[in-house]
Design a protein around this motif. Sequence first.
Motif, PDB file in Angstrom:
ATOM      1  N   UNK A 215       0.846  -1.200   0.000  1.00  0.00           N
ATOM      2  CA  UNK A 215       0.000   0.000   0.000  1.00  0.00           C
ATOM      3  C   UNK A 215       0.876   1.241   0.000  1.00  0.00           C
ATOM      4  N   UNK A 216       0.423   2.280  -0.696  1.00  0.00           N
ATOM      5  CA  UNK A 216       1.093   3.584  -0.653  1.00  0.00           C
ATOM      6  C   UNK A 216       0.029   4.660  -0.513  1.00  0.00           C
ATOM      7  N   UNK A 217       0.371   5.714   0.236  1.00  0.00           N
ATOM      8  CA  UNK A 217      -0.512   6.863   0.362  1.00  0.00           C
ATOM      9  C   UNK A 217       0.348   8.122   0.366  1.00  0.00           C
ATOM     10  N   UNK A 218      -0.099   9.121  -0.399  1.00  0.00           N
ATOM     11  CA  UNK A 218       0.639  10.380  -0.494  1.00  0.00           C
ATOM     12  C   UNK A 218      -0.061  11.461   0.317  1.00  0.00           C
ATOM     13  N   UNK A 219       0.700  12.481   0.690  1.00  0.00           N
ATOM     14  CA  UNK A 219       0.131  13.685   1.301  1.00  0.00           C
ATOM     15  C   UNK A 219       0.743  14.903   0.616  1.00  0.00           C
ATOM     16  N   UNK A 220       0.030  16.006   0.693  1.00  0.00           N
ATOM     17  CA  UNK A 220       0.515  17.273   0.160  1.00  0.00           C
ATOM     18  C   UNK A 220       1.083  18.114   1.308  1.00  0.00           C
ATOM     19  N   UNK A 221       2.046  18.967   0.997  1.00  0.00           N
ATOM     20  CA  UNK A 221       2.638  19.790   2.057  1.00  0.00           C
ATOM     21  C   UNK A 221       1.634  20.791   2.627  1.00  0.00           C
ATOM     22  N   UNK A 222       0.534  20.998   1.926  1.00  0.00           N
ATOM     23  CA  UNK A 222      -0.514  21.905   2.418  1.00  0.00           C
ATOM     24  C   UNK A 222      -1.565  21.188   3.255  1.00  0.00           C
ATOM     25  N   UNK A 223      -1.481  19.852   3.353  1.00  0.00           N
ATOM     26  CA  UNK A 223      -2.447  19.106   4.156  1.00  0.00           C
ATOM     27  C   UNK A 223      -2.298  19.451   5.633  1.00  0.00           C
ATOM     28  N   UNK A 224      -3.401  19.487   6.381  1.00  0.00           N
ATOM     29  CA  UNK A 224      -3.302  19.779   7.813  1.00  0.00           C
ATOM     30  C   UNK A 224      -2.690  18.639   8.609  1.00  0.00           C
ATOM     31  N   UNK A 225      -2.931  17.386   8.179  1.00  0.00           N
ATOM     32  CA  UNK A 225      -2.384  16.238   8.894  1.00  0.00           C
ATOM     33  C   UNK A 225      -2.420  15.011   7.978  1.00  0.00           C
ATOM     34  N   UNK A 226      -1.887  13.894   8.487  1.00  0.00           N
ATOM     35  CA  UNK A 226      -1.841  12.661   7.681  1.00  0.00           C
ATOM     36  C   UNK A 226      -2.577  11.512   8.377  1.00  0.00           C
ATOM     37  N   UNK A 227      -3.499  11.822   9.254  1.00  0.00           N
ATOM     38  CA  UNK A 227      -4.220  10.773   9.981  1.00  0.00           C
ATOM     39  C   UNK A 227      -5.035   9.901   9.038  1.00  0.00           C
ATOM     40  N   UNK A 228      -5.676  10.510   8.040  1.00  0.00           N
ATOM     41  CA  UNK A 228      -6.446   9.729   7.089  1.00  0.00           C
ATOM     42  C   UNK A 228      -5.580   8.765   6.306  1.00  0.00           C
ATOM     43  N   UNK A 229      -4.402   9.235   5.893  1.00  0.00           N
ATOM     44  CA  UNK A 229      -3.488   8.367   5.145  1.00  0.00           C
ATOM     45  C   UNK A 229      -3.036   7.186   6.005  1.00  0.00           C
ATOM     46  N   UNK A 230      -2.745   7.458   7.281  1.00  0.00           N
ATOM     47  CA  UNK A 230      -2.298   6.378   8.171  1.00  0.00           C
ATOM     48  C   UNK A 230      -3.388   5.345   8.379  1.00  0.00           C
ATOM     49  N   UNK A 231      -4.643   5.805   8.501  1.00  0.00           N
ATOM     50  CA  UNK A 231      -5.748   4.869   8.669  1.00  0.00           C
ATOM     51  C   UNK A 231      -5.870   3.948   7.465  1.00  0.00           C
ATOM     52  N   UNK A 232      -5.700   4.506   6.258  1.00  0.00           N
ATOM     53  CA  UNK A 232      -5.764   3.701   5.045  1.00  0.00           C
ATOM     54  C   UNK A 232      -4.621   2.695   4.974  1.00  0.00           C
TER      55      UNK A 232
END
Length: 411
Positions: A215-232
């Motif tokens: 599995x891979x999940x990306x985030x943007x530097x403008x995102x407030x947090x990465x909790x959603x990505x970690x859950x996935x």
Amino acid sequence: MKRVVLIPVLLLVLVLAGCRLGGDGEVVLGGACAGQVATGITPDSVKVGGIYPLSGPASAYAVVAQGVRAHFEHVNAQGGVDGRRIEFVVRDDAYQPARALEQARRLVLHDRVFALFQTLGTPSTAAVREFAGRRGVPQVFVATGATQWGADGEHPWTIGFQPSYTAEARVYARHLARERPGARVAVLYQNDDFGRDLLEAFRAAVRGTEVSIVATRAYEVTDPNVQGQLANLAASGADVLLNVSTPKFAAQALAADAAMTDWNPLHIVNGVAASPAVLKAVGVAKVQGVVTAGFQKDPGAPEWADDPGVRTYLAAMARHVPEADPRSQQVVFGWAAAQAFVRVLERMPCPSREGVRQAMRSLTEVEIDMLLPGITLSTGPGDGFPIEAMRLARFEGERWVPFGKVIDTRS
């Protein structure tokens, strides 16, 4: 009236020094170094420009400039480099590539710096590289491990410092293949050149092994947090989490991982976010056993208490930048890169921008005080990677504890 008087005086000084003014106002050398550009360097000084995210989403890296400034001040206190004091001019790009280019133009065209020592971050460095190359301005030891800085022969004015993300990915892949065969890896990565570079390098490094990316999940530097990505990523059932993030988001990922009591992967955090301060912000009890790869000494570790290089570093930090945290790996990085830059200045065949370019691309096992034993700087024809060795470390107590041997990724 003053300007009318000063121009002839300046021309006389240049003539006496064997120099002349080029058509664009650059100082051009004569004699044995004829035609080479010496703007920003005199017999008494050398002006250097750095671009850092002093503000914005990556402002945690601002402290890199503290380590740089401390080493330059340390060198100045000892008489400078061949009698030249280093003037370090720092500009803020807020981790925005367009602003990085604007600040580079300001440093080169207005401040008239001799060289750009460090632009921080892959996007910012990429934004500046074409301008620096067109102007013939060295972009030395940029603070990013993107593979392109060492592999791209079309941009000889730009060079990296730290191990490339390809080298780092190989270290993690080798460790997992040997110690966790069959590992299922989930990857969190920053959605830019930095994150994609390390992800693709890791994908290539595990090819042909029993290690798989599930599995891979990306985030943007403008995102407030990465909790959603970690859950996935947790839903993938992976037993390894590779955290390819900058400090702010790495800390969020570490905290989110710790909060998921039903998911306990081996957490690997990439080196650019592995400062002990990042992990301590999460809570040391929650990050025990996290793994990373590094190449620098930890000035707070007992094994380096009597190391001459560490003692010099700590004394200089206390004297020149007392507000800095000397244990920060980002500060150590700044100091080490600055010392490497001084070694380049010492090795210039001519006091010119061309001399810097030649020196930074012809290093042979140059020792730097704050690098781990066995790790040196080497470059040459077709090799623009100064450091290609790393050592794994595990977070135990309140610090990184190295394990295994130094791994040279050239092989």
